[in-house]
Motif scaffolding. Structure first.
Motif, PDB file in Angstrom:
ATOM      1  N   ASP A  84       0.826  -1.203   0.000  1.00 15.96           N
ATOM      2  CA  ASP A  84       0.000   0.000   0.000  1.00 15.96           C
ATOM      3  C   ASP A  84       0.863   1.257   0.000  1.00 15.96           C
ATOM      4  N   ALA A  85       2.149   1.093  -0.321  1.00 11.52           N
ATOM      5  CA  ALA A  85       3.067   2.234  -0.329  1.00 11.52           C
ATOM      6  C   ALA A  85       2.636   3.260  -1.366  1.00 11.52           C
ATOM      7  N   ALA A  86       2.612   4.504  -0.961  1.00 14.40           N
ATOM      8  CA  ALA A  86       2.214   5.578  -1.866  1.00 14.40           C
ATOM      9  C   ALA A  86       3.397   6.132  -2.643  1.00 14.40           C
ATOM     10  N   THR A  87       4.599   5.896  -2.142  1.00 15.52           N
ATOM     11  CA  THR A  87       5.808   6.387  -2.800  1.00 15.52           C
ATOM     12  C   THR A  87       6.854   5.273  -2.831  1.00 15.52           C
ATOM     13  N   LEU A  88       7.838   5.450  -3.701  1.00 20.50           N
ATOM     14  CA  LEU A  88       8.919   4.473  -3.772  1.00 20.50           C
ATOM     15  C   LEU A  88       9.695   4.448  -2.457  1.00 20.50           C
ATOM     16  N   ALA A  89       9.841   5.600  -1.824  1.00 27.17           N
ATOM     17  CA  ALA A  89      10.551   5.654  -0.546  1.00 27.17           C
ATOM     18  C   ALA A  89       9.838   4.811   0.511  1.00 27.17           C
ATOM     19  N   THR A  95      10.433  -2.874   2.526  1.00 26.97           N
ATOM     20  CA  THR A  95      10.997  -4.067   1.897  1.00 26.97           C
ATOM     21  C   THR A  95      12.065  -4.725   2.760  1.00 26.97           C
ATOM     22  N   ASP A  96      11.874  -6.011   3.017  1.00 27.29           N
ATOM     23  CA  ASP A  96      12.836  -6.802   3.782  1.00 27.29           C
ATOM     24  C   ASP A  96      14.055  -7.092   2.904  1.00 27.29           C
ATOM     25  N   THR A  97      15.232  -6.906   3.432  1.00 25.99           N
ATOM     26  CA  THR A  97      16.455  -7.153   2.654  1.00 25.99           C
ATOM     27  C   THR A  97      17.190  -8.397   3.128  1.00 25.99           C
ATOM     28  N   ALA A  98      16.558  -9.200   3.968  1.00 23.46           N
ATOM     29  CA  ALA A  98      17.207 -10.409   4.475  1.00 23.46           C
ATOM     30  C   ALA A  98      17.218 -11.505   3.414  1.00 23.46           C
ATOM     31  N   ALA A  99      18.257 -12.324   3.439  1.00 24.06           N
ATOM     32  CA  ALA A  99      18.355 -13.529   2.606  1.00 24.06           C
ATOM     33  C   ALA A  99      18.176 -13.260   1.122  1.00 24.06           C
ATOM     34  N   LEU A 100      18.886 -12.254   0.612  1.00 25.20           N
ATOM     35  CA  LEU A 100      18.838 -12.001  -0.827  1.00 25.20           C
ATOM     36  C   LEU A 100      19.489 -13.170  -1.570  1.00 25.20           C
ATOM     37  N   ALA A 101      18.865 -13.597  -2.651  1.00 28.02           N
ATOM     38  CA  ALA A 101      19.488 -14.598  -3.511  1.00 28.02           C
ATOM     39  C   ALA A 101      20.772 -14.014  -4.094  1.00 28.02           C
ATOM     40  N   GLY A 117      24.520   7.619  -5.676  1.00 30.29           N
ATOM     41  CA  GLY A 117      24.335   9.056  -5.489  1.00 30.29           C
ATOM     42  C   GLY A 117      23.093   9.601  -6.178  1.00 30.29           C
ATOM     43  N   GLU A 118      22.346   8.723  -6.867  1.00 27.15           N
ATOM     44  CA  GLU A 118      21.143   9.135  -7.575  1.00 27.15           C
ATOM     45  C   GLU A 118      19.912   9.032  -6.668  1.00 27.15           C
ATOM     46  N   SER A 119      18.793   9.539  -7.164  1.00 26.74           N
ATOM     47  CA  SER A 119      17.533   9.384  -6.450  1.00 26.74           C
ATOM     48  C   SER A 119      17.123   7.916  -6.446  1.00 26.74           C
ATOM     49  N   LEU A 120      16.104   7.587  -5.677  1.00 23.56           N
ATOM     50  CA  LEU A 120      15.603   6.214  -5.673  1.00 23.56           C
ATOM     51  C   LEU A 120      15.148   5.798  -7.070  1.00 23.56           C
ATOM     52  N   GLU A 121      14.499   6.724  -7.766  1.00 22.49           N
ATOM     53  CA  GLU A 121      14.045   6.430  -9.124  1.00 22.49           C
ATOM     54  C   GLU A 121      15.228   6.172 -10.054  1.00 22.49           C
ATOM     55  N   GLY A 122      16.306   6.932  -9.877  1.00 18.47           N
ATOM     56  CA  GLY A 122      17.500   6.745 -10.695  1.00 18.47           C
ATOM     57  C   GLY A 122      18.169   5.413 -10.422  1.00 18.47           C
ATOM     58  N   GLN A 123      18.201   5.012  -9.163  1.00 25.77           N
ATOM     59  CA  GLN A 123      18.781   3.720  -8.817  1.00 25.77           C
ATOM     60  C   GLN A 123      17.929   2.565  -9.349  1.00 25.77           C
TER      61      GLN A 123
END
Length: 221
Positions: A84-89, A95-101, A117-123
């Motif tokens: 239900d996130a309204a923004t990428l931030a 978002t859980d970052t545990a156990a990344l493949a 060094g970019e915005s979230l959208e840039g990354q």
């Protein structure tokens, strides 16, 4: 969602019909002036960026066994619920970052070293390019092989991806990698396969169609 393609027999990739090579540039289709400027960027605190260019005629991809340990990631995808996130931030924070493949970790490393060094959208757009390449017949078939492909990402040394330092920036890159891998947020980069920094003008860019300009990067197909 764009799942990773796995299997014991990855298909041989198809070379681009028209090689884009400039004198002395190898697989990177960029003139010496652009190289000089790119090297100068490397000396700064900003992420070092080299244009992601079409592979040269000398590059061939040979079918070989590809093994990807993505069982945990796939299982997590099967249980993911709509956000239900309204923004990428907000989505990054959720978002859980545990156990990344391992393959998703390679994607996160590309985000970190190319666009921290970019915005979230840039990354997210940089992640989209890596994913699009893995899904294209013209490039390797998995994220790690895309990132370590010779002469494409300047942060790769001797075929190895450096280990990012622990911290909030690296955690954010991992979250964005998982978001991009699961296709949870739209990126204006769309189906882009190439990008370069706005301060350089590689010769191959004139043959491509620009998809988006996000922060200091221009994305092409």
């Amino acid at each position: 969602m764009n799942p990773l393609r796995v299997g014991a027999g990855a298909l041989a990739a198809v070379l681009l019909a028209t090689p884009i090579v400039t004198a002395g540039s190898g697989a990177l289709a960029q003139d010496s002036h652009d190289r000089t400027r790119a090297e100068a960027v490397e000396q700064t605190a900003l992420p070092q960026v080299e244009p992601l260019s079409p592979p040269s005629a000398a590059v061939r991809f040979v079918a070989s066994e590809v093994v990807q340990d993505i069982a945990d990631e796939q299982a997590a995808e099967d249980t993911v619920t709509p956000s239900d996130a309204a923004t990428l931030a907000e989505l990054v924070a959720q978002t859980d970052t545990a156990a990344l493949a391992p393959e998703v970790r390679c994607l996160a490393q590309a985000i970190y070293f190319e666009a921290r060094g970019e915005s979230l959208e840039g990354q997210l757009a940089v992640a989209r390019v890596v994913i699009n390449r893995a899904e294209s017949d013209a490039f390797p078939d998995d994220y790690c092989s895309v990132v370590t492909q010779p002469s494409q990402f300047s942060f790769v040394r001797g075929g190895r991806i450096p280990e990012p330092p622990a911290g909030a920036v690296w955690t954010r890159a991992q979250a964005l990698a998982r978001i991009a891998h699961r296709d949870l947020w739209h990126s204006p980069a769309g189906d882009a396969l190439y990008f370069h920094a706005t301060h350089v003008r590689p010769g191959w860019a004139g043959r491509m169609t620009a998809r988006a300009t996000i922060n200091r990067h221009i994305f092409y197909r």
